[in-house]
Design a protein around this motif. Structure first.
Motif, mmCIF file in Angstrom:
data_model
loop_
_atom_site.group_PDB
_atom_site.id
_atom_site.type_symbol
_atom_site.label_atom_id
_atom_site.label_comp_id
_atom_site.label_asym_id
_atom_site.label_seq_id
_atom_site.Cartn_x
_atom_site.Cartn_y
_atom_site.Cartn_z
ATOM 1 N N ASP A 18 6.711 89.505 -38.335
ATOM 2 C CA ASP A 18 7.241 88.141 -38.349
ATOM 3 C C ASP A 18 6.115 87.105 -38.355
ATOM 4 N N ALA A 19 5.109 87.322 -37.519
ATOM 5 C CA ALA A 19 3.987 86.376 -37.450
ATOM 6 C C ALA A 19 3.257 86.296 -38.785
ATOM 7 N N VAL A 20 3.053 87.444 -39.424
ATOM 8 C CA VAL A 20 2.376 87.467 -40.720
ATOM 9 C C VAL A 20 3.257 86.819 -41.780
ATOM 10 N N ASN A 21 4.552 87.100 -41.721
ATOM 11 C CA ASN A 21 5.483 86.662 -42.751
ATOM 12 C C ASN A 21 5.808 85.172 -42.703
ATOM 13 N N ILE A 22 5.485 84.505 -41.605
ATOM 14 C CA ILE A 22 5.702 83.054 -41.548
ATOM 15 C C ILE A 22 4.394 82.279 -41.427
ATOM 16 N N SER A 23 3.286 82.977 -41.546
ATOM 17 C CA SER A 23 1.989 82.289 -41.457
ATOM 18 C C SER A 23 1.778 81.412 -42.685
ATOM 19 N N LYS A 24 0.798 80.536 -42.594
ATOM 20 C CA LYS A 24 0.502 79.660 -43.733
ATOM 21 C C LYS A 24 -0.022 80.443 -44.934
#
Length: 181
Positions: free
Chosen positions: A51-57
């Motif tokens: 999730d963190a990777v998939n919503i990062s800039k």
């Protein structure tokens, strides 16, 4: 690697990559638009967090999900692989080279995204990592299909895309233009 084994391995990898890219694209937009209430099963810890990777800039280019761009690239590669299997012996080397060129760009993108994940985000996505590995395998298979003489024809291949001198070159140019769109 024998060409039959290379093309079949590439086919399996491309089908896997397309499936993962569809999932990741859907998951990305669910997260971005708030359609998902809970964490994904891939978000295990602060180090492994899809999730963190998939919503990062870094997950978008111009508002378009990296996974969606990858999906189009994999579809283009799949079409080239089908072309490699279907066309005459005379056409196979050029089709294999274009398959390699696109897959090589995928490897470069994987290296960049792995660097970003490691040093900027300090978190990893299992699906992204799987795609990085798949990209290397596809490029190796494409390299095997070409027979190792990959960059020798790069200049003439690029010129044929621009000039459209050979039948099918404009179609390959269209595929390469559509990928980032």
């Amino acid at each position: 690697m024998k060409k039959n084994i290379a093309s079949n391995t590439a086919l399996v990898c491309l089908l896997l990559a397309i499936g993962v890219s569809i999932y990741m694209t859907n998951h990305h937009y669910d997260l971005m638009f708030g359609a998902r209430d809970s964490k994904s099963f891939c978000s295990i810890s602060s180090t492994i967090d899809c999730d963190a990777v998939n919503i990062s800039k870094y997950s978008e280019v111009g508002g378009i999900s990296i996974a969606l761009i990858g999906l189009f690239a994999y579809i283009a590669e799949l079409l080239l692989l089908f072309g490699f299997k279907a066309y005459s012996v005379d056409e196979k080397p050029k089709i294999a080279r274009f398959l390699f060129y696109i897959s090589f760009l995928g490897v470069l993108m994987s290296l960049y995204l792995a660097f970003v994940s490691t040093f900027n985000l300090k978190t990893f996505c299992m699906f992204c990592t799987a795609l990085h590995v798949i990209n290397f395998v596809i490029a190796w298979c494409a390299y095997s299909l070409v027979g190792g003489k990959v960059f020798k024809e790069l200049k003439s291949d690029l010129l044929s895309l621009i000039k459209g001198g050979e039948e099918g070159s404009r179609g390959m140019l269209l595929i390469m233009i559509i990928i980032p769109v």
